[in-house]
Design an enzyme around this catalytic site. Sequence first.
Site, PDB file in Angstrom:
ATOM      1  CE  LYS A 136      -4.383  -1.260   1.927  1.00  0.00           C
ATOM      2  NZ  LYS A 136      -5.259  -1.280   3.108  1.00  0.00           N
ATOM      3  CG  ASP A 159      -8.547   1.020   3.491  1.00  0.00           C
ATOM      4  OD1 ASP A 159      -9.313   0.180   2.732  1.00  0.00           O
ATOM      5  OD2 ASP A 159      -7.282   0.887   3.359  1.00  0.00           O
TER       6      ASP A 159
HETATM    7  P1  NAP Z   1      -0.550  -2.052   9.687  1.00  0.00           P
HETATM    8  O1  NAP Z   1      -0.359  -1.076   8.905  1.00  0.00           O
HETATM    9  O2  NAP Z   1       0.453  -3.124   9.969  1.00  0.00           O
HETATM   10  O3  NAP Z   1      -0.940  -1.590  11.249  1.00  0.00           O
HETATM   11  C1  NAP Z   1      -1.179  -2.479  12.449  1.00  0.00           C
HETATM   12  C2  NAP Z   1      -1.645  -1.334  13.549  1.00  0.00           C
HETATM   13  O4  NAP Z   1      -2.124  -2.262  14.511  1.00  0.00           O
HETATM   14  C3  NAP Z   1      -0.369  -0.584  14.126  1.00  0.00           C
HETATM   15  O5  NAP Z   1      -1.068   0.659  14.694  1.00  0.00           O
HETATM   16  C4  NAP Z   1       0.158  -1.357  15.152  1.00  0.00           C
HETATM   17  O6  NAP Z   1       0.825  -0.853  16.282  1.00  0.00           O
HETATM   18  C5  NAP Z   1      -0.985  -2.073  15.808  1.00  0.00           C
HETATM   19  N1  NAP Z   1      -0.996  -3.377  16.439  1.00  0.00           N
HETATM   20  C6  NAP Z   1      -0.575  -4.378  15.786  1.00  0.00           C
HETATM   21  N2  NAP Z   1      -0.241  -5.550  16.717  1.00  0.00           N
HETATM   22  C7  NAP Z   1      -0.979  -4.982  18.016  1.00  0.00           C
HETATM   23  C8  NAP Z   1      -0.997  -5.438  19.254  1.00  0.00           C
HETATM   24  N3  NAP Z   1      -0.766  -6.777  19.555  1.00  0.00           N
HETATM   25  N4  NAP Z   1      -1.319  -4.788  20.248  1.00  0.00           N
HETATM   26  C9  NAP Z   1      -1.681  -3.420  19.913  1.00  0.00           C
HETATM   27  N5  NAP Z   1      -1.697  -2.781  18.779  1.00  0.00           N
HETATM   28  C10 NAP Z   1      -1.037  -3.593  17.746  1.00  0.00           C
HETATM   29  O7  NAP Z   1      -1.919  -2.668   9.412  1.00  0.00           O
HETATM   30  P2  NAP Z   1      -3.208  -2.121   8.848  1.00  0.00           P
HETATM   31  O8  NAP Z   1      -3.273  -2.074   7.213  1.00  0.00           O
HETATM   32  O9  NAP Z   1      -3.491  -0.919   9.350  1.00  0.00           O
HETATM   33  O10 NAP Z   1      -4.337  -3.174   9.024  1.00  0.00           O
HETATM   34  C11 NAP Z   1      -4.893  -3.423  10.332  1.00  0.00           C
HETATM   35  C12 NAP Z   1      -5.836  -4.534  10.606  1.00  0.00           C
HETATM   36  O11 NAP Z   1      -6.997  -4.187   9.616  1.00  0.00           O
HETATM   37  C13 NAP Z   1      -5.273  -5.855   9.749  1.00  0.00           C
HETATM   38  O12 NAP Z   1      -6.122  -6.931  10.373  1.00  0.00           O
HETATM   39  C14 NAP Z   1      -6.043  -5.597   8.444  1.00  0.00           C
HETATM   40  O13 NAP Z   1      -6.440  -7.046   7.833  1.00  0.00           O
HETATM   41  C15 NAP Z   1      -7.463  -5.039   8.974  1.00  0.00           C
HETATM   42  N6  NAP Z   1      -8.033  -4.197   7.666  1.00  0.00           N
HETATM   43  C16 NAP Z   1      -9.372  -4.389   7.579  1.00  0.00           C
HETATM   44  C17 NAP Z   1     -10.008  -3.645   6.308  1.00  0.00           C
HETATM   45  C18 NAP Z   1     -11.260  -3.532   6.056  1.00  0.00           C
HETATM   46  O14 NAP Z   1     -11.770  -2.975   5.150  1.00  0.00           O
HETATM   47  N7  NAP Z   1     -12.102  -4.140   7.044  1.00  0.00           N
HETATM   48  C19 NAP Z   1      -9.146  -2.660   5.436  1.00  0.00           C
HETATM   49  C20 NAP Z   1      -7.679  -2.657   6.059  1.00  0.00           C
HETATM   50  C21 NAP Z   1      -7.143  -3.352   7.135  1.00  0.00           C
HETATM   51  P3  NAP Z   1       2.339  -0.185  16.074  1.00  0.00           P
HETATM   52  O15 NAP Z   1       2.294   1.051  15.282  1.00  0.00           O
HETATM   53  O16 NAP Z   1       2.769  -0.129  17.639  1.00  0.00           O
HETATM   54  O17 NAP Z   1       3.077  -1.447  15.423  1.00  0.00           O
END
Ligand code: NAP
Length: 272
Positions: A69, A104
């Site tokens: 992305k 998103d």
């Molecule tokens: P990302 O860029 O990797 O960001 C992950 C976020 O979650 C970061 O803020 C990270 O914190 C935090 N995090 C990860 N593990 C954690 C834990 N154990 N405890 C607390 N915070 C934690 O991922 P993303 O693209 O934002 O996606 C996040 C989730 O949303 C994924 O599961 C993805 O599949 C889902 N998603 C869903 C949609 C939808 O349309 N429904 C769209 C996009 C994404 P740090 O900054 O400290 O690492």
Amino acid sequence: MDAETMLYGVIGFPARHSLSPAMHNAAFREAGINAVYLAFEVPPERLEMAIDGVRGLGIGGLNVTMPHKEAVINHLDGLSEEAEEIGSVNTVVNDGELVGYNTDGLGARRALETVTGLRGRNVLVIGAGGAGRAIVYELSKTSNVVVLNRTPERAKALERFGAVGEALTEENLRRYTSWADIIINATPVGMNSSETPVPPDLLREGLVVMDIVYKPLRTRLLREAEGRGCTTVDGLWMLVYQGVESFRLWTGKSVDPELMRGAALEGLRESG
Ligand code: NAP
């Protein structure tokens, strides 16, 4: 399919689990558009080649998922305002030039708007990754947003959108859940696990709780929220509405979100 069929797709690594082909192929069929949508598994070292392929073959558009992305931006000709601000692209439109968008945030807004108004409301977002950034950017236009993140600097960086960014600590969770009208989990916590980002005793009747995780569809957070009288919105609604917006960018046409959701649910069931 014939010589006129247009090609669209999603690139990711992995991409095979994606529900987007089911959603968009259903939408193309319903709209009577001669197009097909595929999932392309593209490892990071082949991203540039993949984008060259989009140009070379005249592929109509792409969705972009993890881990491309942000990296895809270097290979595009232009960005929409929100993609530029967020620094992340989930949709590419090929009109001769490749332009990156991010749907998103709007997907999350539309999903929430199925159950609540947003203007002037207090919204707590947990997570400041790619999805969290898109949500904070979009919702800060109309709502008071606090974002809590494990790495506090990433939350602080979102203050440029008008949000308040702080560390994800027990104390801050307690403080801001009692302030919030709406809580959004934008971390992967709860995905294919029985973890929850919010202790259940912080959930109270009247709150709106959205989880952007959709595997499982009813995460522990949503089940506990429902048990405490909250209104809940699952992550599939956000996925559906970001897809509705991508489809509109590619075709200029609107699609019934229920149609896309039905296709996504079927895909989710098939993937177990
Ligand atoms: P990302 O860029 O990797 O960001 C992950 C976020 O979650 C970061 O803020 C990270 O914190 C935090 N995090 C990860 N593990 C954690 C834990 N154990 N405890 C607390 N915070 C934690 O991922 P993303 O693209 O934002 O996606 C996040 C989730 O949303 C994924 O599961 C993805 O599949 C889902 N998603 C869903 C949609 C939808 O349309 N429904 C769209 C996009 C994404 P740090 O900054 O400290 O690492």
